[in-house]
Enzyme design. Structure first.
Site, short mmCIF file in Angstrom:
data_model
loop_
_atom_site.label_atom_id
_atom_site.label_comp_id
_atom_site.label_asym_id
_atom_site.label_seq_id
_atom_site.Cartn_x
_atom_site.Cartn_y
_atom_site.Cartn_z
N SER A 43 0.81 -1.22 0.00
CA SER A 43 0.00 0.00 0.00
C SER A 43 0.84 1.27 0.00
O SER A 43 0.40 2.31 -0.49
CB SER A 43 -0.94 0.01 1.21
OG SER A 43 -0.22 -0.14 2.42
N GLY A 65 -1.97 -4.27 0.81
CA GLY A 65 -2.13 -5.51 1.56
C GLY A 65 -1.16 -6.61 1.18
O GLY A 65 -1.19 -7.70 1.78
N ASN A 75 3.41 -5.63 5.83
CA ASN A 75 2.21 -6.40 6.18
C ASN A 75 2.57 -7.71 6.87
O ASN A 75 1.83 -8.19 7.73
CB ASN A 75 1.35 -6.65 4.94
CG ASN A 75 0.68 -5.39 4.46
OD1 ASN A 75 0.03 -4.68 5.22
ND2 ASN A 75 0.85 -5.08 3.18
N ASP A 127 -4.26 6.70 10.49
CA ASP A 127 -4.02 5.32 10.94
C ASP A 127 -2.62 5.12 11.49
O ASP A 127 -2.31 4.09 12.08
CB ASP A 127 -4.31 4.32 9.82
CG ASP A 127 -3.42 4.51 8.58
OD1 ASP A 127 -2.44 5.28 8.64
OD2 ASP A 127 -3.73 3.89 7.54
N HIS A 159 0.14 4.77 7.16
CA HIS A 159 0.31 5.23 5.78
C HIS A 159 0.62 6.72 5.71
O HIS A 159 -0.01 7.52 6.40
CB HIS A 159 -0.97 4.94 4.97
CG HIS A 159 -1.30 3.49 4.88
ND1 HIS A 159 -2.21 2.88 5.73
CD2 HIS A 159 -0.84 2.52 4.05
CE1 HIS A 159 -2.30 1.60 5.42
NE2 HIS A 159 -1.48 1.35 4.41
#
Length: 203
Positions: free
Chosen positions: A26, A63, A92, A173, A176
């Site tokens: 991502s 992801g 991830n 979050d 990111h």
């Protein structure tokens, strides 16, 4: 959604240009920002602005893991025959608590050796985990990238989630980067990568 597209349609890029593939998750796919604001898009714009003989293929998928990257890499190498692969994976895996030695490091090593076997050059992005995953795990995770870069003589691009958070360059979050964060990442990538791009563009 799978994203494997040239990130810039500028007619200043020659059809015979060398190819640079960004194999990532991502962070490369530009989660939460417009595609043309993602750091791979900004990187290609810098390449265009400096008249370097490279085009960028963004193979970032939100992801994705090192296992996913290892599965996708052979097709990318066969289709695009990249001169350079920027490897930005592992985040991830880390967020899911995967085994650092048996999965993350093993998969990254396999991808590095696969690119080298195709006569490509690997540039490694030193992925970082949020601090709430504990100092031991996060430091051991970061050490993977340092060790592999040292072992294989790779360009290693590092950043700091802590610094970016303090500078207000992360999305809510905390994982990111926002649009300004992508600009900072591209600046760091360009600083480390531009000497190699200049060298290969004149060969």
């Amino acid at each position: 959604m799978t994203l494997i597209v040239p990130v810039n349609s500028s007619n200043r890029i020659s059809s015979a240009a060398n190819t640079l593939v960004v194999l990532g998750d991502s962070l490369s796919a530009g989660y939460g920002v417009k595609l043309d604001s993602s750091w791979p898009s900004l990187l290609e714009q810098s390449i265009v602005n400096n008249d370097l003989n490279f085009k960028v293929i963004n193979a970032g998928i939100s992801g994705d893991t090192t296992s996913g990257g290892l599965y996708r890499l052979p097709k990318l190498l066969s289709k695009h025959e990249p001169k350079i692969v920027i490897l930005e994976l592992g985040g991830n895996d880390g967020l899911r608590g995967m085994s650092l030695k048996k999965i993350v490091k093993k998969n990254l090593r396999s991808m590095i050796e696969m690119v080298h076997a195709s006569d490509g050059i690997v540039v490694l992005v030193g992925v970082e985990l949020p601090p709430n995953y504990g100092e031991i795990y996060t430091s051991n995770f970061q050490k993977i990238f340092v060790d592999l870069a040292t072992e294989y003589g790779l360009i290693l691009i590092n950043g700091s989630i802590k610094d970016m958070t303090e500078m207000g360059l992360m999305q809510s979050d905390g994982i990111h980067p926002n649009q300004e964060g992508h600009k900072l990442i591209e600046q760091e990538v360009w600083l480390n990568l531009s000497p190699l791009l200049n060298k290969l563009s004149v060969e």
